[in-house]
Design an enzyme around this catalytic site. Structure first.
Site, PDB file in Angstrom:
ATOM      1  CB  CYS A   1     -38.139 -70.132  71.735  1.00 29.09           C
ATOM      2  SG  CYS A   1     -36.770 -69.746  72.850  1.00 29.09           S
TER       3      CYS A   1
ATOM      4  NE  ARG B   1     -37.023 -73.604  69.749  1.00 29.12           N
ATOM      5  CZ  ARG B   1     -37.558 -74.158  68.667  1.00 29.12           C
ATOM      6  NH1 ARG B   1     -38.091 -75.354  68.741  1.00 29.12           N
ATOM      7  NH2 ARG B   1     -37.540 -73.511  67.510  1.00 29.12           N
TER       8      ARG B   1
ATOM      9  CD1 TRP C   1     -30.377 -64.576  77.226  1.00 30.01           C
ATOM     10  CD2 TRP C   1     -30.171 -66.055  78.905  1.00 30.01           C
ATOM     11  NE1 TRP C   1     -29.658 -65.636  76.758  1.00 30.01           N
ATOM     12  CE2 TRP C   1     -29.508 -66.554  77.759  1.00 30.01           C
ATOM     13  CE3 TRP C   1     -30.163 -66.817  80.082  1.00 30.01           C
ATOM     14  CZ2 TRP C   1     -28.852 -67.793  77.752  1.00 30.01           C
ATOM     15  CZ3 TRP C   1     -29.507 -68.044  80.064  1.00 30.01           C
ATOM     16  CH2 TRP C   1     -28.870 -68.518  78.922  1.00 30.01           C
TER      17      TRP C   1
ATOM     18  CD  GLU D   1     -36.732 -61.190  73.120  1.00 27.69           C
ATOM     19  OE1 GLU D   1     -35.774 -61.622  73.775  1.00 27.69           O
ATOM     20  OE2 GLU D   1     -37.916 -61.498  73.355  1.00 27.69           O
TER      21      GLU D   1
HETATM   22  N1  ARG Z   1     -40.321 -60.257  73.184  1.00 31.89           N
HETATM   23  C1  ARG Z   1     -40.797 -60.211  74.510  1.00 31.89           C
HETATM   24  C2  ARG Z   1     -40.404 -58.890  75.178  1.00 31.89           C
HETATM   25  O1  ARG Z   1     -39.755 -58.106  74.654  1.00 31.89           O
HETATM   26  C3  ARG Z   1     -40.268 -61.361  75.345  1.00 31.89           C
HETATM   27  C4  ARG Z   1     -40.481 -62.754  74.796  1.00 31.89           C
HETATM   28  C5  ARG Z   1     -39.614 -63.796  75.436  1.00 31.89           C
HETATM   29  N2  ARG Z   1     -38.237 -63.506  75.221  1.00 31.89           N
HETATM   30  C6  ARG Z   1     -37.196 -64.178  75.755  1.00 31.89           C
HETATM   31  N3  ARG Z   1     -35.997 -63.771  75.488  1.00 31.89           N
HETATM   32  N4  ARG Z   1     -37.390 -65.221  76.520  1.00 31.89           N
HETATM   33  O2  ARG Z   1     -40.665 -58.598  76.271  1.00 31.89           O
END
Ligand code: ARG
Length: 391
Positions: free
Chosen positions: A71, A74, A251, A256
């Site tokens: 992560c 953090r 968030w 991602e």
């Molecule tokens: N990568 C994953 C998604 O697109 C989420 C993982 C956790 N990500 C976060 N920003 N807490 O759904």
């Protein structure tokens, strides 16, 4: 520290002790370590397990985030809100609390990192056994989109969840509207019981329609994504206790969504359509149409979330924050285990400071753990016996 498979003699006392030591070393005014350790030893001696105090649970869940090597976010580990729901005993109760979690964490767009902790696994059961080791949410995340496989093999929606969607249908879920973005139901299972599905009410799912600040045609692609990423199939391990049902969220970082969920060829595979919109030559790799399309998609994601008032981070800022986190932890004399290939963002790696670094990894506790069965369940690959027991 040895992490033995918990057998009939219950919780590993060495793990319990190491955790309590950490808790008392880091939290001031939380009481007497020696007295608490004696109490825990006695509880484990009598029952094979012990119960975390609310203070221990909160600290444990936060440190589990701090120890999550994959992560990048953090820096904010101490702000995690912990909802203690260990007393909930029904599948419907778990589903209802998961929905409340979503509402509280969404907070109209000002997303709050939150975890809801349900009952721990019984320590006298083998690690990762399917039906006897505590409640579970089978879904990978509280909000994910269905993938409907068509007769020709194509998938409408998220191909990652095609099998999970079929499983939900098998359990009796009638399906959603049939769009590319239908939220899946929650599948909840209690020890020794068949799984049950529960819809996630639409008003608990904040979504952001994706448009581009300069290209009007972009909105016509009809893309959207949910505001809150809430992982629901990882086990929270604290002091020798396992919480297999402990959904948590932060968030999003834009990449991602923009460089993975909507871009990967085995997910929404949007880069060819975006490149066509941009008028790029997709027959020539050297036009770098993929690269240009993925950047514009990421611009669109960040801009759309900002316009909708939904918290999101960009990978440049988040990389800097992560390095601040490393320095701050270092000042406290703590290592920050990290996996380079997860920390470095999936686009523009070398333009962020985390690229030019070596990180050291370590498997510390407390932590969030992927057990092999939970991974399978999250992808809809439940052992036949578990699904059959539902009928
Ligand atoms: N990568 C994953 C998604 O697109 C989420 C993982 C956790 N990500 C976060 N920003 N807490 O759904």
């Amino acid at each position: 520290m040895a992490r033995e498979q918990p057998g009939s003699n219950g919780v590993d006392l060495a793990e319990a002790e190491a955790f309590l030591r950490l808790y008392y070393a880091e939290s001031s005014g939380s009481g007497l370590f020696d007295a608490r350790l004696r109490e825990v030893r006695k509880q484990v001696g009598n029952d094979g397990t012990y119960e975390h105090t609310p203070g221990e649970l909160t600290f444990g869940a936060r440190v589990a985030w701090r120890n999550s090597s994959r992560c990048i976010g953090r820096l904010y580990w101490q702000s995690l809100r912990v909802r203690d729901r260990r007393h909930i005993t029904t599948a419907a109760g778990i589903a209802a609390e998961a929905v409340s979690h979503l509402r509280e964490a969404t907070n109209s767009g000002r997303i709050r990192p939150t975890i809801t902790v349900f009952a721990p696994a019984r320590p006298d059961q083998p690690r990762g056994s399917l039906t006897e080791d505590g409640p579970r949410i089978w879904n990978e995340q509280l909000i994910r989109y269905a993938g409907y496989r068509q007769p020709d093999g194509a998938v409408v929606g998220d191909p990652r969840y095609a099998q999970f969607t079929a499983l939900a249908r098998n359990l009796g879920w009638p399906g959603g509207d049939g769009t590319r973005f239908d939220p899946l139901p929650l599948i909840v299972q209690l020890p020794g019981r068949p799984p049950a599905w529960f819809p996630v009410p639409a008003d608990a799912v904040l979504e952001v329609p994706i448009s581009h600040p300069r290209y009007d045609w972009f909105a016509e692609l009809g893309l959207r994504w949910h505001a809150v990423p809430a992982i629901s199939n990882m086990t929270l391990e604290i002091g020798g206790l396992r919480y297999p049902c402990a959904p948590f969220n932060g968030w999003y970082m834009g990449t991602e969504i923009g460089a993975r969920n909507l871009a990967d060829s085995y997910r929404y595979d949007m880069l060819p359509a975006i490149a066509r919109g941009l008028g790029l030559d997709t027959s020539d790799e050297r036009s770098l149409w993929r690269d240009r399309a993925v950047v514009e998609l990421n611009v669109a994601v960040l801009d759309s979330y900002a316009k909708a008032g939904v918290t999101i981070a960009d990978h440049h800022t988040e990389s800097r924050h992560f390095l601040s986190h490393l320095r701050r932890e270092n000042k406290h004399g703590r290592p920050t285990p990290a996996e380079w290939s997860w920390i470095v963002p999936p686009i523009s790696g070398a333009t962020t400071p985390v690229f030019h670094r070596i990180f050291h990894d370590a498997d510390l506790r407390p932590n969030y753990i992927h057990d092999p069965i939970a991974i399978e369940l999250g992808l809809g690959r439940a052992p036949q016996a578990a699904v059959r027991s539902a009928y």
